[in-house]
Design a protein around this motif. Structure first.
Motif, PDB file in Angstrom:
ATOM      1  N   ALA A   9       0.339  -1.307  -0.179  1.00  0.00           N
ATOM      2  CA  ALA A   9       0.279  -0.324   0.013  1.00  0.00           C
ATOM      3  C   ALA A   9       1.097   1.177  -0.276  1.00  0.00           C
ATOM      4  O   ALA A   9      -0.272   2.307  -0.821  1.00  0.00           O
ATOM      5  CB  ALA A   9      -0.745  -0.072   0.816  1.00  0.00           C
ATOM      6  N   GLU A  10       1.741   1.153   0.643  1.00  0.00           N
ATOM      7  CA  GLU A  10       2.799   2.360   0.883  1.00  0.00           C
ATOM      8  C   GLU A  10       3.923   3.029  -0.769  1.00  0.00           C
ATOM      9  O   GLU A  10       4.075   4.025  -0.595  1.00  0.00           O
ATOM     10  CB  GLU A  10       3.756   2.190   1.564  1.00  0.00           C
ATOM     11  N   VAL A  25      -7.524   3.806  -2.413  1.00  0.00           N
ATOM     12  CA  VAL A  25      -8.290   3.148  -1.625  1.00  0.00           C
ATOM     13  C   VAL A  25      -8.411   1.592  -1.988  1.00  0.00           C
ATOM     14  O   VAL A  25      -8.928   0.981  -1.290  1.00  0.00           O
ATOM     15  CB  VAL A  25     -10.375   3.550  -2.338  1.00  0.00           C
TER      16      VAL A  25
ATOM     17  N   GLY B 107      -9.817  -1.218   0.078  1.00  0.00           N
ATOM     18  CA  GLY B 107      -8.335  -0.722   0.910  1.00  0.00           C
ATOM     19  C   GLY B 107      -7.907  -1.519   0.864  1.00  0.00           C
ATOM     20  O   GLY B 107      -8.026  -2.484   0.014  1.00  0.00           O
ATOM     21  N   VAL B 108      -6.466  -1.248   1.318  1.00  0.00           N
ATOM     22  CA  VAL B 108      -5.039  -1.911   0.650  1.00  0.00           C
ATOM     23  C   VAL B 108      -4.248  -2.386   2.034  1.00  0.00           C
ATOM     24  O   VAL B 108      -4.309  -1.658   2.759  1.00  0.00           O
ATOM     25  CB  VAL B 108      -4.642  -1.038   0.436  1.00  0.00           C
ATOM     26  N   SER B 109      -3.562  -3.430   1.176  1.00  0.00           N
ATOM     27  CA  SER B 109      -2.900  -3.944   2.500  1.00  0.00           C
ATOM     28  C   SER B 109      -1.388  -3.106   2.928  1.00  0.00           C
ATOM     29  O   SER B 109      -0.838  -3.300   1.799  1.00  0.00           O
ATOM     30  CB  SER B 109      -2.162  -5.526   2.076  1.00  0.00           C
ATOM     31  N   VAL B 110      -1.078  -3.038   4.196  1.00  0.00           N
ATOM     32  CA  VAL B 110      -0.175  -1.981   4.166  1.00  0.00           C
ATOM     33  C   VAL B 110       1.179  -3.618   3.820  1.00  0.00           C
ATOM     34  O   VAL B 110       1.543  -4.543   4.877  1.00  0.00           O
ATOM     35  CB  VAL B 110      -0.041  -1.381   5.834  1.00  0.00           C
ATOM     36  N   ASP B 111       2.681  -2.916   3.981  1.00  0.00           N
ATOM     37  CA  ASP B 111       3.445  -3.058   4.252  1.00  0.00           C
ATOM     38  C   ASP B 111       4.263  -3.264   5.832  1.00  0.00           C
ATOM     39  O   ASP B 111       4.705  -3.549   6.454  1.00  0.00           O
ATOM     40  CB  ASP B 111       4.774  -3.307   3.027  1.00  0.00           C
ATOM     41  N   ARG B 112       4.130  -2.044   5.378  1.00  0.00           N
ATOM     42  CA  ARG B 112       5.225  -1.041   6.765  1.00  0.00           C
ATOM     43  C   ARG B 112       3.824  -0.618   8.030  1.00  0.00           C
ATOM     44  O   ARG B 112       3.741   0.550   7.921  1.00  0.00           O
ATOM     45  CB  ARG B 112       6.030  -0.395   6.360  1.00  0.00           C
ATOM     46  N   PRO B 113       3.370  -1.302   8.256  1.00  0.00           N
ATOM     47  CA  PRO B 113       2.533  -0.444   9.929  1.00  0.00           C
ATOM     48  C   PRO B 113       2.618   0.566  10.616  1.00  0.00           C
ATOM     49  O   PRO B 113       3.506   0.295  10.545  1.00  0.00           O
ATOM     50  CB  PRO B 113       1.646  -1.641  10.276  1.00  0.00           C
ATOM     51  N   LEU B 200      -7.573  -4.734   5.149  1.00  0.00           N
ATOM     52  CA  LEU B 200      -7.859  -3.420   3.838  1.00  0.00           C
ATOM     53  C   LEU B 200      -7.792  -2.393   4.959  1.00  0.00           C
ATOM     54  O   LEU B 200      -8.766  -2.084   5.621  1.00  0.00           O
ATOM     55  CB  LEU B 200      -8.529  -4.226   3.199  1.00  0.00           C
TER      56      LEU B 200
END
Lengths: 321, 321
Positions: A9-10, A25, B107-113, B200
């Motif tokens: 996402a980033e 989104v 929604g999108v999946s994050v790599d670095r929350p 997401l």
């Protein structure tokens, strides 16, 4: 069909922040493209396809491909526009690879086209040939008869491992194609790969023509032959669907009538189109590593089409009576 | 990550005609799911995920999984609803395989929350544990400590080929995990695989919890441990991100405070969670054919987490001061 590169996402949010397209989104890696990775991107404004070009070799042609989308879209063809970044660029460098953002178009790819759909695709191809005629970019076709011969040559004796009949078919038709390939038919920028996969249909209407990565300057009638070979058979090439083939040609002629010279060339061009896909599929069949993320396609599907065209002569391309 | 089965427009249109969801407008195979094929489907009304279950083994559990989505969604959890067909069925047979249509969530999946995102995920997990407590379905966890031991046992001497340190790590921790695994912590239906891939995010908000195909009845605190192991490290497991780990626990406790027994068990459960993923990844590493359409994941990423948890004791799970 795969996504070769992971983008979180980033990464995606950073990428699209360079475009005036709104806020991310949703993003899904999609199973399209053989040598590209693709994501269906949604922002709070619209949807887009993000393409990452995984192979260096394509980069030099990118201005041609992306500019062509804009040219055709401006001319009213159902082709996705290239989205330009805030600095006006049609593509960006990301970690050493080129990425481009293009418009998302609705529609679905059909497996068993109806005559009505084939008619619409023929007409859309003719409109594309009209619109692309004054495109200033140029790219030579690197898959012409000599190139097919060379691809088969690089397969060598291994062709027999695909099918024992393949070599005989090449020996029977390749000299003829090399010797009699036309030199003076009307030229334009052609799609050169307009398979059902690359057409998004909305019912009987063409919603989008996509995947222009084989587009090049060549004979309009050769593009008709490629499209005829791609649309008018069952997948294996064993069965010609005459109603679909005739509708495709009639649709094309509804927007751009074929000249007598083009019509006369079509039987040879169609044999050539079948040979072209047999050649690249045979080469890929023998040279795709077992662990590649793509499904190999059977070259014999197009060897069968070649046999059909050789036997049918000009019957598939006769004017409607 | 692949689409294993080809579905053309005609197949897809026929499939969705059995649901009251409108007319097909777009369909893209998406690169998600390890043993399933997935399509992002758009109709003139809404978007959906169509899942085809490629392996027979999952079919028996399908009522549990799909019913759970409906149960959690009805309870207000951000979980996609199962779309039922016109006959009320949650899944259908298609050519010998089960298919299901579920709601699309943005929604999108994050790599670095970020810590803020981890806090939101912790809270969403706690709400899920509340909501699932009265779900009538039940499914036992088939990946408990004995199962990890058996998976490693089936890898045998080949484990050394992955990393020479792996066997020592198993010998050092597996007996302890088997002997001291809790028996009486609070149980509920747990997600059991809540990696960032399966969440997401919409900024700092959880837009969707997805991929419930490991859900089962087990300790709520074990799910906290799995989620902690999945979110609080860099991908390699070499670096613990304390701010993220603490925010995850704090977020969880904002909606469901841990009991003293749960908190006391967390260091062991976290070692177990790391061992569980090291075990399945090691097994898959050695048993995934080279031509499979999936990327193998390094078991050592979780061996490093296991070492971290063994050394850190209860520090990562201490109450916020």
């Amino acid at each position: 069909m795969a996504v070769y590169t992971h983008l979180g996402a980033e990464d995606l949010a950073d990428l699209i922040s360079h475009y005036d397209v709104g806020t991310l989104v949703s993003a899904k890696g999609i199973a399209e493209g053989v040598s590209n990775s693709n994501w269906l991107i949604e922002t709070d404004r619209a949807r887009y396809i993000l393409t990452m070009y995984e192979r260096r070799i394509e980069l030099d042609d990118l201005p041609f491909f992306l500019g062509l989308l804009d040219h055709l879209s401006a001319a009213g063809c159902p082709v996705p526009r290239t989205i330009h970044d805030r600095e006006g660029r049609g593509w960006r460098d990301y970690d050493g690879k080129a990425i481009a953002l293009i418009e998302f178009l609705p529609g679905v790819s059909v497996d068993r086209p109806t005559p009505g759909q084939a008619h619409a695709v023929g007409a859309a191809l003719a409109e594309l040939h009209h619109a692309s005629a004054d495109y200033p970019g140029s790219r030579s076709n690197d898959l012409r008869p000599r190139d097919w011969r060379d691809l088969f040559g690089r397969c060598g004796q291994d062709l027999t491992s695909i099918d024992p009949r393949l070599s005989g078919l090449i020996d029977r038709h390749m000299p003829d194609l090399l010797e009699h390939w036309p030199e003076d038919l009307p030229r334009t920028v052609i799609h050169a790969d307009l398979f059902p996969d690359n057409v998004l249909m909305l019912g009987d209407r063409v919603g989008g023509l996509i995947d222009f990565y084989f587009a090049c300057n060549d004979f309009a009638a050769y593009d008709v032959a490629v499209t005829h070979a791609a649309w008018s058979f069952d997948a294996s090439g064993a069965h010609y669907r005459q109603d679909v083939g005739s509708a495709l040609i009639a649709g094309y002629e509804s927007a751009r009538p074929l000249s007598p010279a083009e019509r006369a060339a079509l039987p040879l061009l169609a044999r050539g189109a079948a040979m072209r896909f047999a050649a690249t599929r045979a080469f890929d069949w023998l040279h795709t590593p077992d662990d590649a993320l793509v499904t190999r396609k059977d070259p014999m599907d197009f060897a069968r089409r070649l046999e059909f065209y050789a036997e049918a002569g000009d019957a598939p391309f006769a004017p409607a009576t």
